[in-house]
Design an enzyme around this catalytic site. Structure first.
Site, short mmCIF file in Angstrom:
data_model
loop_
_atom_site.label_atom_id
_atom_site.label_comp_id
_atom_site.label_asym_id
_atom_site.label_seq_id
_atom_site.Cartn_x
_atom_site.Cartn_y
_atom_site.Cartn_z
N CYS A 108 0.71 -1.17 0.03
CA CYS A 108 0.01 0.04 -0.13
C CYS A 108 0.80 1.18 0.15
CB CYS A 108 -0.87 -0.15 1.15
SG CYS A 108 -2.02 1.29 1.12
N CYS A 109 1.73 1.43 0.86
CA CYS A 109 2.60 2.57 1.17
C CYS A 109 3.61 2.75 -0.09
CB CYS A 109 3.47 2.65 2.40
SG CYS A 109 2.63 2.94 3.86
N CYS A 191 -2.39 8.44 7.00
CA CYS A 191 -3.67 7.88 6.43
C CYS A 191 -4.59 7.60 7.52
CB CYS A 191 -3.43 6.93 5.41
SG CYS A 191 -2.27 7.18 3.94
N CYS A 217 6.50 4.83 6.47
CA CYS A 217 5.74 4.48 5.38
C CYS A 217 7.08 3.94 4.26
CB CYS A 217 5.08 5.43 4.83
SG CYS A 217 5.75 6.99 4.62
S1 SF4 Z 1 -0.01 5.04 5.44
FE1 SF4 Z 1 -1.48 5.24 3.78
S2 SF4 Z 1 -0.54 4.50 2.06
FE2 SF4 Z 1 0.49 3.60 3.79
S3 SF4 Z 1 -0.17 1.80 4.42
FE3 SF4 Z 1 -1.49 3.35 5.43
S4 SF4 Z 1 -3.21 3.97 4.14
FE4 SF4 Z 1 -1.66 2.69 2.88
#
Ligand code: SF4
Length: 221
Positions: A108-109, A191, A217
């Site tokens: 995701c990150c 997030c 992240c």
């Molecule tokens: S920080 Fe944002 S981009 Fe990263 S895992 Fe969490 S939700 Fe996903």
């Protein structure tokens, strides 16, 4: 300077010279050195660095990574700050391949933050961040200027030496707009699915990826 071992040493020397310098002087050096090839990357937890940088150069490019998972309050804050400062704002969104990796999943990150940022910084000479040594143990050795080997760019952290109180005092002195969630205990804001408020006894970043081993992240690794 180019990106090799000797330039890395040069930036270490420069960073040491900047210890004790005003953040404005570090920003002024970066603006003078890199001009339009300098981008400020901002998470919009606060607008301290935006205020500092735009006082030196109102036209510096500001990059915001819109992961699609921010709190509505963050998006409102981005709009407010953009309007107040008439920012040259570039909002970066992920490619469609991120759809297969929901918030909190393994990639995701990478797909919502690190890869889009690398694309956004292509052709630039330096990026500027609001990292502080006081943020966490992992950031305790943050230099003021460094060669970022992973990105092939210079990284400038003008407020690396600031404490949390320095930030609060600057915000109060300059009457800066405050992120609406800050007063609700969100002392570090990322997030929404992976951020929670913290108690007074907790570390400021304890609410990020809470309950997992993750602490960064990947943007600053
Ligand atoms: S920080 Fe944002 S981009 Fe990263 S895992 Fe969490 S939700 Fe996903």
């Amino acid at each position: 300077m180019v990106g090799d071992e000797s330039s890395s040493t040069e930036y270490q020397r420069l960073s040491a010279q900047f210890e004790g310098a005003a953040a404005e002087d570090v920003v002024a050096w970066a603006v003078e050195r890199f001009g339009r090839r300098l981008s400020l990357v901002c998470s919009f937890q606060n607008c301290v660095l935006i205020d500092l940088v735009t006082r030196v150069d109102p036209k510096v490019e500001v990059i915001f990574l819109d992961t699609g998972a921010h709190f509505p309050e963050t998006m409102t804050y981005v709009e407010r700050v953009e309007t107040q400062y008439q920012l040259k704002l570039r909002v970066i969104t992920p490619d469609a391949d991120a759809d297969a990796w929901p918030c909190g999943s393994e990639r995701c990150c990478e797909l919502r933050k690190t890869a889009p940022l690398e694309r956004a910084l292509e052709g630039q000479g330096a990026w500027m961040t609001g990292l502080k040594r006081a943020d966490s143990e992992a950031r305790a050795a943050t230099p003021i200027v460094e060669w970022d080997d992973a990105k092939g760019l210079v990284k400038v952290n003008p407020i690396a030496t600031w404490s949390h109180d320095d930030v609060s005092h600057y915000e109060a002195d300059r009457k800066l707009p405050i992120h609406p969630l800050f007063r609700k205990g969100y002392l570090s804001i990322g997030c929404s699915p992976t951020t929670r408020p913290v108690s007074k006894l907790e570390d400021r970043r304890a609410g990020r990826w809470s309950g997992t081993d993750k602490t960064e992240c990947g943007l600053h690794l």
